[in-house]
Design a protein around this motif. Structure first.
Motif, mmCIF file in Angstrom:
data_model
loop_
_atom_site.group_PDB
_atom_site.id
_atom_site.type_symbol
_atom_site.label_atom_id
_atom_site.label_comp_id
_atom_site.label_asym_id
_atom_site.label_seq_id
_atom_site.Cartn_x
_atom_site.Cartn_y
_atom_site.Cartn_z
ATOM 1 N N LYS A 82 -6.512 4.663 -1.171
ATOM 2 C CA LYS A 82 -7.712 3.946 -0.742
ATOM 3 C C LYS A 82 -7.357 2.663 0.017
ATOM 4 O O LYS A 82 -8.201 1.774 0.152
ATOM 5 C CB LYS A 82 -8.580 3.609 -1.961
ATOM 6 N N CYS A 102 -1.313 3.799 -0.876
ATOM 7 C CA CYS A 102 -2.455 3.830 -1.792
ATOM 8 C C CYS A 102 -3.517 4.681 -1.106
ATOM 9 O O CYS A 102 -3.836 4.445 0.060
ATOM 10 C CB CYS A 102 -2.970 2.413 -2.046
ATOM 11 N N CYS A 131 -1.435 8.667 -8.756
ATOM 12 C CA CYS A 131 -2.734 8.374 -8.141
ATOM 13 C C CYS A 131 -3.789 9.350 -8.633
ATOM 14 O O CYS A 131 -3.482 10.498 -8.950
ATOM 15 C CB CYS A 131 -2.599 8.466 -6.627
ATOM 16 N N GLU A 132 -5.035 8.881 -8.654
ATOM 17 C CA GLU A 132 -6.116 9.727 -9.153
ATOM 18 C C GLU A 132 -6.295 10.997 -8.346
ATOM 19 O O GLU A 132 -6.813 11.977 -8.847
ATOM 20 C CB GLU A 132 -7.440 8.947 -9.184
ATOM 21 N N PRO A 165 -4.508 -2.183 -8.767
ATOM 22 C CA PRO A 165 -4.849 -0.765 -8.627
ATOM 23 C C PRO A 165 -6.287 -0.492 -9.029
ATOM 24 O O PRO A 165 -6.882 -1.248 -9.805
ATOM 25 C CB PRO A 165 -3.894 -0.106 -9.622
ATOM 26 N N CYS A 166 -6.840 0.612 -8.506
ATOM 27 C CA CYS A 166 -8.185 1.012 -8.892
ATOM 28 C C CYS A 166 -8.133 1.598 -10.301
ATOM 29 O O CYS A 166 -7.069 1.727 -10.899
ATOM 30 C CB CYS A 166 -8.752 2.025 -7.893
ATOM 31 N N CYS A 204 1.154 6.328 -7.772
ATOM 32 C CA CYS A 204 0.189 5.264 -7.475
ATOM 33 C C CYS A 204 0.955 4.097 -6.869
ATOM 34 O O CYS A 204 1.831 3.526 -7.513
ATOM 35 C CB CYS A 204 -0.540 4.825 -8.742
ATOM 36 N N ALA A 205 0.625 3.773 -5.637
ATOM 37 C CA ALA A 205 1.335 2.693 -4.948
ATOM 38 C C ALA A 205 1.223 1.384 -5.724
ATOM 39 O O ALA A 205 2.173 0.605 -5.795
ATOM 40 C CB ALA A 205 0.771 2.517 -3.544
HETATM 41 S S1 SF4 Z 1 -4.694 5.417 -8.151
HETATM 42 FE FE1 SF4 Z 1 -3.322 3.909 -7.227
HETATM 43 S S2 SF4 Z 1 -2.708 4.801 -5.251
HETATM 44 FE FE2 SF4 Z 1 -4.451 5.968 -5.986
HETATM 45 S S3 SF4 Z 1 -6.204 4.980 -4.993
HETATM 46 FE FE3 SF4 Z 1 -5.996 3.999 -7.003
HETATM 47 S S4 SF4 Z 1 -4.681 2.222 -6.649
HETATM 48 FE FE4 SF4 Z 1 -4.490 3.530 -4.842
#
Ligand code: SF4
Ligand code: SF4
Lengths: 349, 227
Positions: free
Chosen positions: B154, B152, B169-170, B160-161, B177-178
């Motif tokens: 972050k 991830c 992932c963003e 997830p964010c 995205c993990a």
């Molecule tokens: S999009 Fe997924 S992998 Fe990327 S920072 Fe957010 S939670 Fe982590």
């Protein structure tokens, strides 16, 4: 699936956790309006004062962003201090990207001492988006853990490490963000539940343009009983152009923009649509931009009316960053002006 | 395993400078498997350098040799003579190999030929991906065997964010995205309730944040003494 919320242990002072204007508005059952104020990429306090003047009287509190999109700006607490001086109430934003748990807690002690009463806990955009992509990030805690740490400072007078402290505790009205349309979409109401259980008193959502999708999300939120444990402010923002609408739809994660809204924005520019770029005079462009903006504001007003009708929506968070002037017509147009003035509660003997 | 990639020839030439005798030292373990610094790469590197110096009108003595593991004294001892003769050792081992040489041969000048990148695996032929950040307190048991610390962007424990979209992932559409992966896996195993628990802040003391790390196994130490 949601575990017990510990609202019982939240100690109220004069009936309030923080006594902030925002909290009073919400607890008073009024439909709240928050705005957003982006600090400048400079040390110019005048910019803050000018923006505060545009928002004062139209918002119950304004979010002061914290290095938004990972671009260096005047600090949220610094700018918030000026906002307090201007007689407007700030919502300090704190991201986990730039500070570890020591820095976060000490900055918040300072912020409280300077008169800040509302706090929004965020994970933060990754630094790769901003102007220092080569920097090291922190992410010592995440936003959920941050909410809990701040709630523990307020309710238990303990630091994150567990050590108790004496003296004045920072009594923040604690907020968190929600992204109803980000993936995995089924998990979003549960992630909100985690934030509420961690201690979030209020929630501000990502921009909503798709009211139907948001209504579905709120249905699940109500099923989990979250709307009774926290105040949910739906995020709205005026569109400036059809291009902005398309950009949001295609490039910003977690934002749904229905085609009707893009069509409506396009229609606003119809009188100039036949002309090629070169044929448009300066005046044409100005007139077109004004037409787009007017429609953008009207769409925003319409969205607020619809969102207000959804059970569990306690207010709106208007994000008109670098377009603070739009807030006045939006709030007025939505019939939310004047803002309620809450009398100081008499302290218990 | 440790994944690495070669530095550019230009940077390597700068690192070697005016040294006459250059020993290119390959490593037979991780960097062999990821095609960055094994026997074959060491030989190719040596001939590239020979060609480059020839073009510049120099006649440096460039040799290559590969040991099974640069990170263990006993393998380094086997090539002590060659190392001793070199003006500079260009290590094609990971950062551990380079340091092992510096530590074991105090009079030898050693420079890195690789950038040690991460701990990972080949996800397909020619593609390597990070899997572990050696945080020292493994939490894979909470996340369905997918590491949010390494994967991830972050290092979120309660993800997830809001930046997760369409599985990526963003920060980059190429990076999964993990937390989407974790969600999918727990969902398919019917263990989603694991994600409802609030994970407290991580103890980063066991990771690099706690300072350089060391493991001492007294049981093994004693055995050695008994030998
Ligand atoms: S999009 Fe997924 S992998 Fe990327 S920072 Fe957010 S939670 Fe982590
Ligand atoms: S949790 Fe720590 S030890 Fe386990 S895989 Fe992730 S980084 Fe490695």
């Amino acid at each position: 699936m949601v575990t017990e919320i510990k609202s019982e242990s939240k100690e109220l002072t004069n009936g309030y956790l923080s006594g902030s204007n925002l909290e009073k508005i919400l607890r008073g059952g009024h439909f709240a309006v928050t705005g957003e104020l982006g600090p400048p990429q400079s040390a110019d306090g005048e910019v803050i004062r000018e923006k505060a003047a545009l928002l004062k009287g139209y918002c119950d509190a304004v979010n002061i962003t914290d290095n938004q999109t990972a671009i260096v700006r005047m600090s949220s607490i610094g700018a918030g201090t000026i906002v307090v001086q201007e007689g407007l109430e700030p919502v300090i934003q704190m991201t986990c990207r730039d500070r570890n748990r020591l820095a976060i807690q000490s900055d918040l002690l300072g912020a409280y001492a300077l008169g800040m009463r509302n706090l929004l806990c965020l994970t933060g955009d990754h630094q790769s988006f901003g102007n220092h992509p080569e920097s090291k990030n922190v992410f010592d805690m995440d936003s959920v853990q941050l909410v809990q740490a701040v709630a523990n400072m307020r309710d238990e007078c303990i630091f994150q490490c567990g050590d108790a402290f004496k003296g004045i505790e920072p009594r923040f009205f604690i907020g968190a963000a929600a992204a109803p349309f980000a993936d995995p979409i089924d998990f979003r109401p549960y992630r909100l539940a985690k934030k509420v259980n961690a201690g979030a008193d209020f929630i501000q959502t990502q921009l909503v343009y798709d009211v139907d999708a948001f209504a579905q999300y709120m249905e699940k939120v109500r099923e989990l009983g979250l709307h009774e444990k926290t105040f949910i402010l739906a995020g709205v923002g005026p569109l400036k152009s059809p291009g902005m609408a398309r950009y949001m739809k295609n490039n910003v994660p977690g934002i749904l923009v229905p085609d009707e809204i893009i069509k409506e924005m396009n229609a606003a520019g119809a009188p100039w649509a036949g002309k090629k770029k070169e044929e448009l005079t300066k005046e044409d462009k100005k007139a077109r931009s004004a037409a787009w903006k007017e429609t953008g504001i009207n769409i925003c007003i319409d969205l607020i009316q619809k969102l207000r009708a959804i059970e569990g929506v306690a207010g709106v968070h208007i994000m008109a960053i670098e377009w603070e002037r739009a807030v006045k017509p939006i709030v007025e147009g939505a019939g939310l002006y004047p803002r309620p003035q809450i009398e100081e509660t008499v302290s218990e003997a | 395993m440790i994944i690495a990639e070669q530095k550019s020839l230009d940077e390597i030439k700068t690192l070697i400078g005016n040294s006459e005798k250059v020993l290119v030292l390959g490593c037979g373990t991780c960097v062999t498997v990821c095609f960055a610094g094994g026997e074959r790469e060491a030989a190719i590197m040596a001939s590239s350098l020979r060609m480059a110096t020839k073009l510049e009108g120099k006649s440096n003595a460039i040799t290559d040799i590969t040991v099974q593991r640069q990170c263990e004294w006993e393998y380094l001892d086997q090539v002590a003579e060659q190392i001793g003769e070199a003006d500079v050792v260009l290590s094609l081992g990971c950062g551990i190999g380079v340091q092992a040489i510096a530590e074991h041969f105090p009079n030898t000048w050693v420079v890195p030929g690789l950038n040690t990148s991460f701990l990972g695996l080949p996800s397909e032929q020619g593609v390597w991906e990070e899997r572990c950040a050696a945080c020292g307190d493994c939490i894979l048991g909470l996340t369905g065997g997918i590491c949010p610390i390494a994967r991830c962007s972050k290092t979120l424990l309660n993800g997830p964010c809001g930046g997760s979209e369409d599985g990526h992932c963003e920060i980059d559409p190429e990076i999964p995205c993990a937390w989407q992966l974790i969600y999918d896996r727990l969902s398919s195993m019917d263990k989603l309730d694991v994600l409802l628990d609030l994970q407290p802040p991580k103890n980063w003391k066991t990771s690099r944040d706690g300072g350089p790390r060391k493991i001492v196994r007294e049981d093994l130490r004693l055995l050695e003494e008994e030998e």
